[in-house]
Design an enzyme around this catalytic site. Structure first.
Site, PDB file in Angstrom:
ATOM      1  N   GLN A 143       3.195   9.997   1.365  1.00 58.93           N
ATOM      2  CA  GLN A 143       4.468   9.274   1.295  1.00 58.93           C
ATOM      3  C   GLN A 143       5.267   9.621   0.041  1.00 58.93           C
ATOM      4  O   GLN A 143       6.447   9.296  -0.046  1.00 58.93           O
ATOM      5  CB  GLN A 143       4.230   7.756   1.326  1.00 58.93           C
ATOM      6  CG  GLN A 143       3.749   7.246   2.664  1.00 58.93           C
ATOM      7  CD  GLN A 143       3.589   5.749   2.623  1.00 58.93           C
ATOM      8  OE1 GLN A 143       2.576   5.241   2.167  1.00 58.93           O
ATOM      9  NE2 GLN A 143       4.607   5.030   3.075  1.00 58.93           N
ATOM     10  N   HIS A 198      -3.668   1.347   7.975  1.00 62.38           N
ATOM     11  CA  HIS A 198      -2.317   1.915   7.929  1.00 62.38           C
ATOM     12  C   HIS A 198      -2.258   3.079   6.929  1.00 62.38           C
ATOM     13  O   HIS A 198      -1.721   4.144   7.234  1.00 62.38           O
ATOM     14  CB  HIS A 198      -1.332   0.801   7.539  1.00 62.38           C
ATOM     15  CG  HIS A 198       0.099   1.217   7.408  1.00 62.38           C
ATOM     16  ND1 HIS A 198       1.100   0.717   8.213  1.00 62.38           N
ATOM     17  CD2 HIS A 198       0.717   2.061   6.548  1.00 62.38           C
ATOM     18  CE1 HIS A 198       2.265   1.249   7.859  1.00 62.38           C
ATOM     19  NE2 HIS A 198       2.065   2.066   6.842  1.00 62.38           N
ATOM     20  N   GLU A 199      -2.849   2.884   5.748  1.00 64.17           N
ATOM     21  CA  GLU A 199      -2.775   3.927   4.707  1.00 64.17           C
ATOM     22  C   GLU A 199      -3.631   5.138   5.058  1.00 64.17           C
ATOM     23  O   GLU A 199      -3.228   6.277   4.834  1.00 64.17           O
ATOM     24  CB  GLU A 199      -3.185   3.370   3.335  1.00 64.17           C
ATOM     25  CG  GLU A 199      -2.355   2.197   2.820  1.00 64.17           C
ATOM     26  CD  GLU A 199      -0.854   2.388   2.909  1.00 64.17           C
ATOM     27  OE1 GLU A 199      -0.380   3.543   2.870  1.00 64.17           O
ATOM     28  OE2 GLU A 199      -0.135   1.378   3.042  1.00 64.17           O
ATOM     29  N   CYS A 220       6.767  -0.143   6.791  1.00 61.29           N
ATOM     30  CA  CYS A 220       6.294   1.034   6.054  1.00 61.29           C
ATOM     31  C   CYS A 220       7.382   1.465   5.081  1.00 61.29           C
ATOM     32  O   CYS A 220       8.561   1.491   5.450  1.00 61.29           O
ATOM     33  CB  CYS A 220       5.992   2.137   7.068  1.00 61.29           C
ATOM     34  SG  CYS A 220       5.395   3.648   6.309  1.00 61.29           S
ATOM     35  N   LEU A 221       6.985   1.799   3.852  1.00 60.12           N
ATOM     36  CA  LEU A 221       7.977   2.252   2.862  1.00 60.12           C
ATOM     37  C   LEU A 221       8.689   3.525   3.333  1.00 60.12           C
ATOM     38  O   LEU A 221       9.790   3.814   2.901  1.00 60.12           O
ATOM     39  CB  LEU A 221       7.300   2.509   1.510  1.00 60.12           C
ATOM     40  CG  LEU A 221       6.835   1.270   0.729  1.00 60.12           C
ATOM     41  CD1 LEU A 221       6.029   1.687  -0.492  1.00 60.12           C
ATOM     42  CD2 LEU A 221       8.009   0.398   0.313  1.00 60.12           C
ATOM     43  N   HIS A 266      -1.906   7.385   7.342  1.00 58.17           N
ATOM     44  CA  HIS A 266      -0.951   8.283   6.675  1.00 58.17           C
ATOM     45  C   HIS A 266      -1.626   9.589   6.251  1.00 58.17           C
ATOM     46  O   HIS A 266      -1.019  10.656   6.294  1.00 58.17           O
ATOM     47  CB  HIS A 266      -0.382   7.620   5.406  1.00 58.17           C
ATOM     48  CG  HIS A 266       0.827   6.766   5.648  1.00 58.17           C
ATOM     49  ND1 HIS A 266       1.979   7.243   6.222  1.00 58.17           N
ATOM     50  CD2 HIS A 266       1.079   5.470   5.341  1.00 58.17           C
ATOM     51  CE1 HIS A 266       2.885   6.272   6.276  1.00 58.17           C
ATOM     52  NE2 HIS A 266       2.358   5.173   5.755  1.00 58.17           N
ATOM     53  N   GLY A 302       0.835  -1.195   0.000  1.00 54.67           N
ATOM     54  CA  GLY A 302       0.000   0.000   0.000  1.00 54.67           C
ATOM     55  C   GLY A 302       0.866   1.238   0.000  1.00 54.67           C
ATOM     56  O   GLY A 302       2.045   1.186   0.372  1.00 54.67           O
TER      57      GLY A 302
HETATM   58 ZN   LIG Z   1       3.251   3.307   5.669  1.00 53.66          ZN
END
Ligand SMILES: [Zn+2]
Length: 189
Positions: A48, A148-149, A106-107, A152, A43
């Site tokens: 991000q 999670h997304e 997480c990226l 963000h 995701g």
């Molecule tokens: Zn993340």
């Protein structure tokens, strides 16, 4: 389009709702999808990649694969197969009381993972690329990913959902890695 990594301040900002689904928004979603796939993410949220808008993409194809390895295939046989979700202005409209703990990464915090407790199932309402309202109820890994997304979009990272002690340990380790990276960049320059 580049993945912003912690502690980039854009990750702490609340993103703004999308008013018009125009060509630019569709192009951003497509680029986000590519960044997610290239980064092996399941995701990605617009902040991000430094974009202050309520947009997320989810790689449901990978989620289905991971889940079918872990579960009976019957469990997912009736699931509608959407390979990549592109969600505009997603909102959680229901959370189960039942909660589950899953290991998250997480990226934007490369190399860091931690167990996070969240609702086991959630319903999410969003606009699709045609501007139509969709409602889906998600469970397991897809539910984790949606929560999670959407976090963000509100400037919340998974490390904000763990104990202070765990966060301190994780960030100490993360900063050491991060310093190493920065020194590496300086040498290259
Ligand atoms: Zn993340």
């Amino acid at each position: 389009m580049k993945v912003r990594i912690y502690p980039d301040p854009v990750l702490k900002k609340k993103a703004l709702p999308v008013a018009d689904i125009d060509q630019e928004i569709l192009s951003v979603l497509e680029q986000m999808k590519n960044v997610m796939i290239q980064g092996d993410g399941i995701g990605l949220a617009a902040p991000q990649v430094g974009i202050d808008k309520r947009l997320i993409v989810i790689n449901n194809e990978v989620i289905i694969k991971v889940m079918s390895d872990a579960l009976d295939s019957d469990d997912i046989a009736d699931k509608q197969e959407v390979f990549v979700y592109k969600m505009i202005n997603p909102e959680i409209t229901w959370r189960s009381e039942e909660r589950s703990i899953g290991n998250e990464g997480c990226l934007s915090l490369p190399g860091s993972y931690c167990d996070v407790e969240r609702a086991s199932s959630v319903s999410v309402r969003f606009l699709d690329e045609r501007g139509e309202t969709q409602n889906i109820t998600t469970t397991k890994l897809l539910a984790v990913c949606v929560q999670h997304e959407i976090d963000h979009l509100d400037g919340i990272l998974f490390i904000d959902r763990i104990s202070n002690l765990k966060r301190r340990l994780l960030l100490d380790k993360y900063k050491k890695q991060n310093n190493g990276l920065r020194q590496g960049v300086v040498k290259l320059l």
